[in-house]
Design a protein around this motif. Sequence first.
Motif: not given
Length: 110
Positions: A43-45, A84-88, A90-94
């Motif tokens: 939910q945070e992402v 898409m880049m933001s999603g990648y 954020l996923r890596n940071a998560e």
Amino acid sequence: MNNASNKISELFGDGAESGNLLWQYVQSMSPETVAQLSKPGSQEVFQVMERNIIGLLGGLPSEHFDVSITTSRENLGRLLASAMMSGYFLRNAEQRMAFERSLQDVPEVG
């Protein structure tokens, strides 16, 4: 055109359907894969991505304004690439945060 613009044109095509590699790639995926890739891990992402896209498009509340957005194919491609880049990222940071938390739970040896 610079290299980044060339890559965007290559991915999103320049009006020719046959040159649209990203669309062809997405169409080749199974519906399950598309559904899995479309959902944020948490939910945070989701909230960060939502705020990012709202920031890119503008934050007028639709319930008080008749908001209509018009753009070109190239600018829409850039927006998609940015999301898409933001999603990648954020996923890596998560994943990194989860990894660091798991390391904190491991008892020290020695």
